[in-house]
Write an enzyme that holds these catalytic residues in place. Sequence first.
Site, PDB file in Angstrom:
ATOM      1  CG  HIS A 114      -1.960   0.976   1.311  1.00  0.00           C
ATOM      2  ND1 HIS A 114      -1.721   2.309   1.620  1.00  0.00           N
ATOM      3  CD2 HIS A 114      -3.306   0.878   1.125  1.00  0.00           C
ATOM      4  CE1 HIS A 114      -2.860   2.975   1.627  1.00  0.00           C
ATOM      5  NE2 HIS A 114      -3.838   2.133   1.318  1.00  0.00           N
ATOM      6  CG  ASP A 190       0.677  -2.415   6.378  1.00  0.00           C
ATOM      7  OD1 ASP A 190      -0.294  -2.581   7.149  1.00  0.00           O
ATOM      8  OD2 ASP A 190       0.589  -1.741   5.330  1.00  0.00           O
ATOM      9  CD  GLN A 193      -6.383  -4.978   4.169  1.00  0.00           C
ATOM     10  OE1 GLN A 193      -7.342  -5.723   4.417  1.00  0.00           O
ATOM     11  NE2 GLN A 193      -6.545  -3.689   3.896  1.00  0.00           N
ATOM     12  CE  LYS A 216      -7.038  -0.450   6.115  1.00  0.00           C
ATOM     13  NZ  LYS A 216      -7.893  -0.103   4.975  1.00  0.00           N
ATOM     14  CB  CYS A 354      -3.764   3.070  -1.817  1.00  0.00           C
ATOM     15  SG  CYS A 354      -5.042   4.307  -1.514  1.00  0.00           S
TER      16      CYS A 354
END
Length: 396
Positions: A114, A190, A193, A216, A354
């Site tokens: 991203h 990261d 997700q 999220k 993105c």
Amino acid sequence: MIAVRSTEIRRDFPLLKDIIYFDSAATSLSPEPVIHAMNEYERLYRANVGRGVHRLTSLASQKYHNAHQKVARFIGAGEGTTVLTKNTTEAINMVACGLSWKKGDTVVTTAMEHHSNFLPWMRLRDRGVRTEVVVPQADGTFDLSAFELAINDSTRLVALSHASNVLGTVLPVKEIAGICKEHGARLLVDGAQSAPHLPVSIKDIGCDYFCFSGHKMLGPTGTGILWMKDDDIDPLLVGGGMIESVSAESYTLAAGYQRYEAGTPHIAGMIGLGRAVEYLEGAGMDSVRRHEEHLTGKLLTGLASMEHVRIYGPTDNTERIGVVSFNIEGMHPHEVSHILDEAAAIMTRSGEHCCQPLMHHMGIPGGTVRVSLYLYNTAEEIDLLLDTLAEITRRL
């Protein structure tokens, strides 16, 4: 752990009475208990935290502190520091700005990132820091040997996504952490997700920084987390709430997460995020994972049977989270997403997500249609999506 019972869970999400929501990778819905927890703060004990001694601020401070502990427990952090941020983007930028860089340092990242985990490292080029970009294989997965070649003794930091927001690919972060240790490099993961969809154990992964967003994972917008193994970065901001003492000549920083949370934080948001992780724990993250695997497998099988449809990413639903990107031949992703909305009230994401470097690498500058699943989605919703897409492709 209990099995995910979508019918019962859906009662906590009134919006699902009118739509089919397949855009949780961008922003998930928030259940009623999370909204109630935030409203309870506003109605019953609204006050600042860490300031004063009256009963309201004492209660707010305790609830706020407890929320940090809940989040740390949820990601299996054990020790370390759990800091409230606005989102994953801010958390990553805090690391990029807070480390002491020198000319010749290298950051290894991937073409699948991203923009939030790509641009902060590109900006360091102005300070003489190199960026090494590892590209995925044709099926959206990575060969571990590519990281073994890219990571060397000049590597200061490796920054990568645990799971792709476009392809759904789950990266072997634990194995990559081992390579980092061999070369004395730090690892930033990261988890925007992965934290909402996979059982996560920071201790098991072995990373130095773990970043993710509340919005999220059933929590409120404007909340994110930076977990740090060691407090080894400089605070991005200085001001009230993050100091132990101040004189006319100097100041001493507070210990723990307070050091990195200057100013009045999003108190209701952090309390809401704490309730969100409790909600997910009640569902059971292993159960959430299995539920999404089942739906993803059903979706992949259905899409693969259609003419004029191309699927991107791993074909094995056990190697990915519930994020599926595809295109219909001859149609722009925005057109497909708009038809799904208008024809069947199905909400999907379309565009580049993105992730423009990934789109350029894959040769799809227009982007994809993305379906992202969560614990409140059902097999019946997948069936309706597939029926609608079948009708669209029959007209081609």
